[in-house]
Design an enzyme around this catalytic site. Structure first.
Site, PDB file in Angstrom:
ATOM      1  N   ARG A  67       0.818  -1.212   0.000  1.00 49.17           N
ATOM      2  CA  ARG A  67       0.000   0.000   0.000  1.00 49.17           C
ATOM      3  C   ARG A  67       0.852   1.263   0.000  1.00 49.17           C
ATOM      4  O   ARG A  67       0.634   2.186  -0.794  1.00 49.17           O
ATOM      5  CB  ARG A  67      -0.953  -0.008   1.199  1.00 49.17           C
ATOM      6  N   THR A  68       1.858   1.334   0.873  1.00 55.21           N
ATOM      7  CA  THR A  68       2.661   2.554   0.970  1.00 55.21           C
ATOM      8  C   THR A  68       3.425   2.810  -0.322  1.00 55.21           C
ATOM      9  O   THR A  68       3.438   3.925  -0.845  1.00 55.21           O
ATOM     10  CB  THR A  68       3.631   2.443   2.160  1.00 55.21           C
ATOM     11  N   LYS A  95      24.727  -7.764  -4.632  1.00 53.45           N
ATOM     12  CA  LYS A  95      25.969  -8.309  -5.208  1.00 53.45           C
ATOM     13  C   LYS A  95      27.192  -7.761  -4.487  1.00 53.45           C
ATOM     14  O   LYS A  95      28.314  -7.924  -4.974  1.00 53.45           O
ATOM     15  CB  LYS A  95      26.046  -7.960  -6.692  1.00 53.45           C
ATOM     16  N   ARG A 117      12.111   3.320   2.439  1.00 47.82           N
ATOM     17  CA  ARG A 117      11.587   2.499   3.543  1.00 47.82           C
ATOM     18  C   ARG A 117      12.676   1.502   3.919  1.00 47.82           C
ATOM     19  O   ARG A 117      13.294   0.873   3.044  1.00 47.82           O
ATOM     20  CB  ARG A 117      10.323   1.758   3.140  1.00 47.82           C
ATOM     21  N   HIS A 147       7.096   7.087  10.798  1.00 51.74           N
ATOM     22  CA  HIS A 147       6.383   6.911   9.531  1.00 51.74           C
ATOM     23  C   HIS A 147       5.600   8.209   9.321  1.00 51.74           C
ATOM     24  O   HIS A 147       4.369   8.246   9.454  1.00 51.74           O
ATOM     25  CB  HIS A 147       5.465   5.706   9.609  1.00 51.74           C
TER      26      HIS A 147
END
Length: 326
Positions: A67-68, A95, A117, A147
């Site tokens: 959703r975010t 990597k 995030r 948040h």
């Protein structure tokens, strides 16, 4: 350097949006007012405004989200920005490339904003401290810390139903111990002048610092819900729990889950919120989640307008099309 200082430039303009903490009421109100101008864009035949045309925004989601990430992507596209979604699991960091090397390579592609995030608290601040001066960072959730855009869309939703913040009593119910959303919500509600914020939950899920933030703590859900105007339910964040903090989800629901019977203790016009994803039958029963007092889906819709507002304010664009100083 204080954390809040990094968020603004020398003129006091918002450069990064990393946390609610430290912002003045005027800054939060500017974002809310700007979001009001964007709320109808999704209803237009062409769901776009040209404010960020020519800008490139990169979504860097080191932690899974649906959703975010989707609402950030939609918000950027509705502002006419170019959007890149970096798949971290297949990026060069997997990597052996360092995070900073990856960021510097993205900078070299002339990007303008990173939406970040990360599962580690402080990650967005770390990145903001190391990116080039022309790059802005928006924190889309870091560890247990913050948040901020979720908190802004929550207070935006509250304001659309109950405009006078100074007359509100707000209850936040559930797993506040592991919730970055709750911390940001409390900072936002305090800054906007809400006189009474309540935290309701078992002792194992209530962090000890809440009372220092001016929050009234209740372990008895029925006592805590009496006469509140807003009920914000939180998800049980099992992935962040280190041990058995609850006897069982069934017992949790019986004690703290929001049912019609418990909701009746709040004011008759109280609204019910949840930042999602919701666990029906654990935090909330379906008849409440889908009921007339629920504004949960409104929160999702409002999230696009609020994230459009944050992006446009940070990049110095106003809804009128006027470019700011940033």
């Amino acid at each position: 350097m204080k954390r809040q200082d990094i968020q603004c430039d020398s003129q006091g303009q918002l450069r990064h949006f990393l946390t609610i903490e430290g912002h003045k009421r005027e800054t939060l109100t500017q974002i809310l007012d700007t979001a009001e101008n964007f709320i109808t864009v999704g209803n237009q035949p062409v769901k776009k405004v040209p404010l960020l045309r020519g800008k490139t925004i990169v979504n860097l989601f080191f932690e899974s989200s649906t959703r975010t990430r989707t609402t950030f992507e939609l918000a950027a596209k509705r502002l006419s920005a170019d959007v890149l979604n970096v798949n971290i699991s297949t990026s060069s960091t997997s990597k052996g490339e360092s995070l900073l090397d990856m960021l510097h390579n993205l900078e070299a592609m002339h990007c303008d904003m990173f939406v970040v995030r990360h599962e580690q608290s402080g990650a967005a601040h770390f990145i903001a401290q190391h990116v080039a001066p022309h790059i802005s960072i928006i924190n889309a959730g870091d560890g247990r810390h913050a948040h901020p855009t979720q908190a802004m869309l929550d207070v935006f939703t509250i304001r659309r139903h109950k405009p006078d913040f100074t007359a509100l009593r707000v209850a936040i119910v559930g797993d506040l111990m592991h919730s970055r959303v709750a911390r940001s919500q409390i900072h936002a509600l305090n800054t906007l002048g809400v006189p009474e914020v309540r935290a309701i939950g078992p002792c194992t899920l209530i962090p000890p610092y809440l009372q220092q933030m001016g929050v009234h703590v209740y372990n008895d859900v029925r006592e805590g819900l009496k006469d509140v105007d807003v009920v914000i339910m939180l998800r049980l964040q099992r992935e962040r729990m280190d041990g058995a903090l609850l006897p069982s989800e069934l017992e949790y629901f019986q004690t703290y889950g929001l049912t019609q019977e418990k909701l009746a203790l709040a004011k008759p016009d109280a609204i019910v919120m949840h930042p999602g994803p919701i666990n029906r039958g654990v935090e909330i029963e379906s008849s409440v989640a889908d009921g007339p007092q629920s504004v949960i889906l409104e929160q999702v819709s409002n999230g696009i307008a609020v994230r459009m507002a944050v992006m446009s304010v940070v990049l110095g664009r106003k809804p009128s099309g006027e470019e700011g100083e940033a």
